[in-house]
Design a protein around this motif. Structure first.
Motif, PDB file in Angstrom:
ATOM      1  N   SER A 156       0.278  -1.061  -0.192  1.00  8.57           N
ATOM      2  CA  SER A 156       0.187   0.075   0.321  1.00  8.57           C
ATOM      3  C   SER A 156       0.625   1.387   0.244  1.00  8.57           C
ATOM      4  N   GLY A 157       0.197   2.384  -0.784  1.00 12.42           N
ATOM      5  CA  GLY A 157       1.090   3.378  -0.863  1.00 12.42           C
ATOM      6  C   GLY A 157       0.872   4.121  -1.857  1.00 12.42           C
ATOM      7  N   LEU A 158       1.575   5.556  -2.045  1.00  8.23           N
ATOM      8  CA  LEU A 158       1.356   5.969  -3.105  1.00  8.23           C
ATOM      9  C   LEU A 158       2.684   5.842  -4.702  1.00  8.23           C
ATOM     10  N   TYR A 159       1.426   6.307  -6.011  1.00  8.62           N
ATOM     11  CA  TYR A 159       2.014   4.852  -7.108  1.00  8.62           C
ATOM     12  C   TYR A 159       2.100   6.240  -7.801  1.00  8.62           C
ATOM     13  N   LYS A 160       2.562   6.369  -8.743  1.00  9.46           N
ATOM     14  CA  LYS A 160       2.648   7.156  -9.614  1.00  9.46           C
ATOM     15  C   LYS A 160       2.375   6.306 -11.317  1.00  9.46           C
ATOM     16  N   LEU A 161       1.481   6.382 -11.507  1.00 13.70           N
ATOM     17  CA  LEU A 161       1.100   6.226 -13.053  1.00 13.70           C
ATOM     18  C   LEU A 161       1.435   6.558 -14.325  1.00 13.70           C
ATOM     19  N   ARG A 162       2.379   6.333 -15.545  1.00  8.90           N
ATOM     20  CA  ARG A 162       1.851   7.001 -16.508  1.00  8.90           C
ATOM     21  C   ARG A 162       2.238   5.920 -17.332  1.00  8.90           C
ATOM     22  N   ILE A 163       1.564   6.825 -18.582  1.00  6.15           N
ATOM     23  CA  ILE A 163       0.578   5.840 -19.989  1.00  6.15           C
ATOM     24  C   ILE A 163       0.987   6.725 -20.883  1.00  6.15           C
ATOM     25  N   GLN A 164       1.521   6.386 -22.186  1.00  6.62           N
ATOM     26  CA  GLN A 164       1.271   6.526 -23.658  1.00  6.62           C
ATOM     27  C   GLN A 164       0.472   5.922 -24.272  1.00  6.62           C
ATOM     28  N   ALA A 196     -12.411   9.572 -26.977  1.00  7.41           N
ATOM     29  CA  ALA A 196     -12.215   8.771 -26.135  1.00  7.41           C
ATOM     30  C   ALA A 196     -11.625   8.812 -24.764  1.00  7.41           C
ATOM     31  N   HIS A 197     -12.652   8.285 -24.380  1.00  9.28           N
ATOM     32  CA  HIS A 197     -11.870   8.358 -22.940  1.00  9.28           C
ATOM     33  C   HIS A 197     -11.747   7.624 -22.025  1.00  9.28           C
ATOM     34  N   LEU A 198     -10.641   7.652 -21.051  1.00  9.02           N
ATOM     35  CA  LEU A 198     -10.505   6.489 -19.823  1.00  9.02           C
ATOM     36  C   LEU A 198     -10.556   6.834 -18.452  1.00  9.02           C
ATOM     37  N   SER A 199     -11.186   5.912 -18.359  1.00  6.74           N
ATOM     38  CA  SER A 199     -11.668   5.977 -16.965  1.00  6.74           C
ATOM     39  C   SER A 199     -10.618   4.127 -15.925  1.00  6.74           C
ATOM     40  N   ILE A 200      -9.829   4.693 -14.736  1.00  5.42           N
ATOM     41  CA  ILE A 200      -8.664   3.964 -14.019  1.00  5.42           C
ATOM     42  C   ILE A 200      -9.729   3.935 -12.881  1.00  5.42           C
ATOM     43  N   GLY A 201      -9.914   2.563 -12.724  1.00  8.39           N
ATOM     44  CA  GLY A 201     -11.066   2.311 -11.071  1.00  8.39           C
ATOM     45  C   GLY A 201     -11.463   1.355 -11.094  1.00  8.39           C
ATOM     46  N   LYS A 202     -12.346   1.282 -10.177  1.00  9.27           N
ATOM     47  CA  LYS A 202     -13.441   0.286  -9.653  1.00  9.27           C
ATOM     48  C   LYS A 202     -14.734  -0.083 -10.729  1.00  9.27           C
ATOM     49  N   ARG A 203     -14.945  -1.153 -11.674  1.00 10.46           N
ATOM     50  CA  ARG A 203     -16.002  -1.123 -12.430  1.00 10.46           C
ATOM     51  C   ARG A 203     -17.012  -1.726 -10.927  1.00 10.46           C
ATOM     52  N   GLU A 211     -22.507  -2.085 -15.671  1.00  4.05           N
ATOM     53  CA  GLU A 211     -21.552  -2.050 -17.059  1.00  4.05           C
ATOM     54  C   GLU A 211     -21.357  -0.465 -17.988  1.00  4.05           C
ATOM     55  N   GLU A 212     -21.705   0.661 -17.059  1.00  2.00           N
ATOM     56  CA  GLU A 212     -21.597   1.372 -18.108  1.00  2.00           C
ATOM     57  C   GLU A 212     -21.100   2.551 -16.731  1.00  2.00           C
ATOM     58  N   THR A 213     -20.741   2.351 -15.853  1.00  2.00           N
ATOM     59  CA  THR A 213     -20.356   2.653 -14.448  1.00  2.00           C
ATOM     60  C   THR A 213     -19.103   2.459 -14.147  1.00  2.00           C
ATOM     61  N   VAL A 214     -17.866   3.595 -13.481  1.00  2.66           N
ATOM     62  CA  VAL A 214     -17.018   3.136 -12.958  1.00  2.66           C
ATOM     63  C   VAL A 214     -16.676   4.007 -12.235  1.00  2.66           C
ATOM     64  N   ASP A 215     -16.430   3.195 -10.640  1.00  7.60           N
ATOM     65  CA  ASP A 215     -15.713   4.327 -10.144  1.00  7.60           C
ATOM     66  C   ASP A 215     -14.006   4.859  -9.827  1.00  7.60           C
ATOM     67  N   GLY A 216     -13.345   6.068 -10.694  1.00 10.01           N
ATOM     68  CA  GLY A 216     -12.999   6.169 -11.298  1.00 10.01           C
ATOM     69  C   GLY A 216     -12.237   6.396 -10.106  1.00 10.01           C
ATOM     70  N   LEU A 217     -10.694   6.473  -9.936  1.00 11.31           N
ATOM     71  CA  LEU A 217      -9.769   6.921  -9.351  1.00 11.31           C
ATOM     72  C   LEU A 217      -9.188   7.985  -9.733  1.00 11.31           C
ATOM     73  N   ILE A 218      -8.882   7.513 -11.408  1.00  8.44           N
ATOM     74  CA  ILE A 218      -7.894   8.509 -12.583  1.00  8.44           C
ATOM     75  C   ILE A 218      -9.272   8.287 -13.462  1.00  8.44           C
TER      76      ILE A 218
END
Length: 813
Positions: free
Chosen positions: A249-257, A269-276, A279-286
């Motif tokens: 557990s801790g702080l992480y840095k995420l890089r995406i190209q 285009a839209h990207l959600s990073i989190g917990k689905r 079907e159409e909803t995501v609890d997104g952290l990012i």
């Protein structure tokens, strides 16, 4: 006619009741008898007001708001009504002057009788910021099972009288303190790692077989990973990272190209990073839009706190997929054995002709698609400043009791935000000594004392006052009030030092406030105050009907909620005048909002300043989707609610609650002629009990009728049932003072003419936020002084905040 303007705090009337016929014992009694009692007395009771029943106990102040409103109306010429005999200038002057002395005496008596001790519990957000600034620990009190939700008062979540402490809440504070200390002084320190994976690693298990095909075709582009609407990929998949991925557990840095494909007329285009979550909803952290094109991919970088084991998904969410079955078929073909080898949409030789198509014959995408080149995780990360906050908190193993006491005293002074005497810590030191006597190690025994400090009322509450009666805060209390105003957290070492040396006065105080205003932690103030002042918690409270508003989705809602905050941030950074809240030729928008508003596509997906033209029909807070949406329900706009919001938030005049048992507006029937909501409200106003209030509220809301329930512009109101065509919208109206407007643009112009009133309301909201209490008429003189100072600076936003921070009002208990 000349008007005699006194501050409302001098117009507070309080008495112990009158006989049926007013006795003219004071000059104002004679005025009331002559001009008011005939309409507001025992024989007639217009507006549910009987002057003879109002209290005149000036010390108690029970009916202050009634009397103040009456005097304001007399002073403005609204009362007596035009058809009645008008008072002379001399009568008005005598009426106001006579009351002035009584009001000042009552106000002074109330101020002197105020309680000596005040306690204000930290909000969840303030608790989160405080534990971070104290120990460098990231803790989310809003997660399920953590601290109880804060009770709101007109949108504000830090009002002391609302933030009670239940037994269940006390238990959660103990668990929160344990968790915070666990993270601050964990036994196992995790070394930061960096894991880098290409699209070939992720999609093609290294891509060796696929590379053979690329070589055969002479294609030099690298392999890419495709994601479309509805496509989900575990962001922490063992197939991606194995044992070298995020483990602690801790702080992480995420890089995406990545880059994106946007269909013609479709969404970015839209990207959600989190917990689905559906079907159409995501609890997104990012959450972010990807505007980079295939040929020019962009590196996106984020920081996120992960609690392991964690479940995290990459999800592409969009509402522009017309045929979901076709999208599903494409995803199945893509994931099947022998699916696409993808490098670029122009490489048609790589596309499987037997699968559902992703592009048209011109290479245009059919779906909003994300193209992922590589992903990199790094962490867990601990900054040097975070480590410094924890340094020397725990004494060495061989520390004497005196050294332990000194360590705890230093920690308690920071945690409690004031000087602390050693005897105040006796209970905690005894707990430490008992643990040591029972055989516990130094660090474990000392944590018991630390937990005691963190669960004390001196930490959980902002304590202002003591048993000694005094009118002003001490320097330590002032430092705390300023820090929680401007930083939403505890004072830093510089502010502590200034308070300890007695330097929070005069020019030194001004210099300290200027330093605070320039600090990056003011971003917390911008986030918290804008959200609470504008009541943005109500955005999405009534989810719009998907059949009526198919363009509305979770990302649009989140973007709407962020727009007013980012707008405020821009105004603060540029120190712009408050007028921009009412109207502006710019806004702060991301790609999703630009699509929704019909604005030019921005250069990136992030929030940025966007110029507006008159034909865009936007500008200022009042035409933002968040404001128009939070005052609507899931099916239609609500003009009355919009008027109430504007009256309360922009003009600082909360209307009275509606009378009981008022019938609701009837829905349309198939047999009735189609009518606008405005026409139905006008029929509703025929009720005498409703007319007076609606005359002041309705015009404020009807001016925005060209905007539907989610803030889209329209010229006709869509009526689902009834006879005839959808009716044309009429946004024209008349302000309560008689000024007419024909549409929202003219309405905003009239509001700008009232900039002093709008500025005073903003100052009052800001002062409510700072003082953590509802303001009274006794505060009006101080508010007027702040307003005068802010007006000298042209009502610029940062200067106005500075005027509040340096005011006498802030120093008062």
């Amino acid at each position: 006619m000349t008007r005699f303007v006194f501050s409302l705090s001098t117009l507070v009337f309080i008495s112990s009741g009158l006989p049926e016929a007013l006795a003219a014992t004071e000059p104002y009694d004679a005025f009331l008898q002559k001009h008011c009692i005939s309409c507001h007395g025992p024989d007639k009771e217009k507006g549910d007001l009987r002057i003879d029943k109002l209290s005149r106990d000036f010390k108690l102040g029970a009916d202050t708001h009634h009397w103040a409103e009456m005097i304001e109306q007399v002073n403005s010429g609204e009362m007596p009504p035009k058809k009645e005999k008008q008072p002379t200038q001399e009568e008005i002057a005598e009426f106001v002057t006579s009351l002035d002395a009584h009001i000042k005496q009552g106000r002074a008596a109330r101020m002197a009788a105020r309680p000596a001790v005040a306690l204000y519990r930290l909000s969840r957000k303030e608790y989160q910021n405080t534990v971070y600034d104290l120990l460098g620990v990231r803790y989310d009190p809003a997660k399920p099972g953590e601290l109880n939700e804060d009770t709101l008062w007109h949108g504000f979540e830090r009002i002391g009288s609302e933030l009670s402490l239940s037994p269940s809440h006390v238990d959660r504070y103990y668990r929160a303190a344990e968790l915070v200390l666990d993270r601050a002084f964990t036994a196992a320190s995790a070394e930061a790692r960096k894991v880098h994976k290409t699209a070939a690693d992720i999609r093609y298990n290294g891509g060796k077989e696929q590379q053979v095909a690329l070589d055969r075709f002479g294609i030099k582009r690298p392999l890419r990973y495709l994601m479309f609407p509805g496509n989900t990929q575990n962001a922490l998949s063992p197939n991606w990272f194995g044992k070298t991925g995020p483990e602690h557990s801790g702080l992480y840095k995420l890089r995406i190209q990545a880059s994106g494909i946007r269909p013609l007329g479709g969404q970015t285009a839209h990207l959600s990073i989190g917990k689905r979550t559906g079907e159409e909803t995501v609890d997104g952290l990012i959450e972010f839009d990807i505007t980079a094109t295939e040929d020019k991919p962009q590196v996106y970088e984020f920081e996120v706190f992960l609690e392991m084991p964690a479940t995290l998904d990459f999800c592409v969410v969009a509402t522009d997929v017309v045929d979901r079955r076709q999208g599903a078929a494409f995803r199945n073909a893509l994931s099947s054995r022998g699916g696409y080898i993808f490098t670029h949409s122009s490489e048609t030789t790589l596309l499987n002709p037997n699968a559902p198509q992703m592009f048209d014959d011109k290479g245009n995408g059919l779906f909003s698609t994300v193209l992922l080149d590589w992903i990199e995780w790094e962490g867990p990360l601990v900054s040097d400043s975070e480590k410094a906050r924890r340094k020397d908190v725990v004494p060495p193993d061989d520390a004497t009791p005196e050294v332990v006491a000194a360590h705890l005293q230093r920690f308690a002074e920071r945690a409690w935000r004031r000087p602390v005497k050693t005897e105040e810590l006796a209970e905690y030191l005894k707990s430490y000594a008992d643990e040591r006597a029972a055989g516990e190690k130094m660090a474990d025994a000392y944590r018991v004392a630390l937990q005691g400090v963190l669960t004390s009322r001196h930490f959980i509450y902002i304590v202002e006052g003591d048993t000694v009666a005094r009118e002003q805060l001490t320097d330590s209390e002032l430092a705390t009030r300023l820090s929680y105003l401007l930083w939403s957290s505890m004072p830093d070492s510089g502010l502590f030092a200034a308070a300890k040396s007695g330097a929070l006065k005069g020019d030194a105080l001004a210099k300290e406030v200027d330093r605070m205003l320039a600090d990056g932690k003011t971003s917390r103030f911008i986030d918290d105050f804008a959200r609470q002042w504008l009541q943005l918690n109500r955005v999405g409270m009534f989810p719009p009907d998907k059949k009526l508003y198919p363009a509305y989705d979770a990302w649009l809602e989140e973007s709407m909620r962020s727009e007013p905050v980012e707008f405020f941030r821009e105004m603060y950074a540029k120190n712009l005048p408050l007028d921009s809240f009412i109207d502006s030729d710019w806004t702060i928008a991301n790609a999703r909002l630009c699509e929704f508003y019909g604005l030019p596509e921005p250069k990136s997906g992030a929030f940025q300043r966007v110029s507006l033209k008159p034909e865009n029909r936007r500008g200022g807070l009042l035409t933002m989707g968040a404001v128009l949406g939070l005052t609507s329900d899931g099916t239609r706009h609500r003009p009355v609610h919009r008027g109430v919001w504007l009256s309360e938030v922009v003009l600082g005049k909360p209307p009275p609650p509606p009378p009981a048992n008022v019938p609701a507006i009837e829905p349309p029937t198939p047999q009735s002629a189609k009518a606008t909501l405005r026409q139905k409200i006008e029929a509703h106003r025929a009720d005498a009990n409703c007319a007076a209030c609606h005359a002041k509220i309705d015009p404020l809301g009807l001016a925005w009728d060209n905007y539907d329930a989610i803030g889209q512009w329209r010229t006709h109101e869509k009526v689902p049932a009834g006879v005839g065509a959808d009716p044309l919208i009429n946004p024209a109206g008349t302000m309560p003072d008689g000024r007419a407007f024909k549409d929202a643009t003219e309405f905003k112009r009239l509001l700008l003419e009232d900039r002093d009133e709008v500025a005073l309301a903003f100052i009052e909201h800001l002062s409510t936020y700072a003082l953590r209490r509802a303001l009274s008429f006794d505060d009006q003189d101080d508010l007027k002084l702040i307003q005068a100072e802010a007006k000298k600076q042209g009502y610029r936003i940062k200067d106005t905040i500075r005027a509040v921070a340096l005011s006498d009002l802030i120093r008062k208990r």
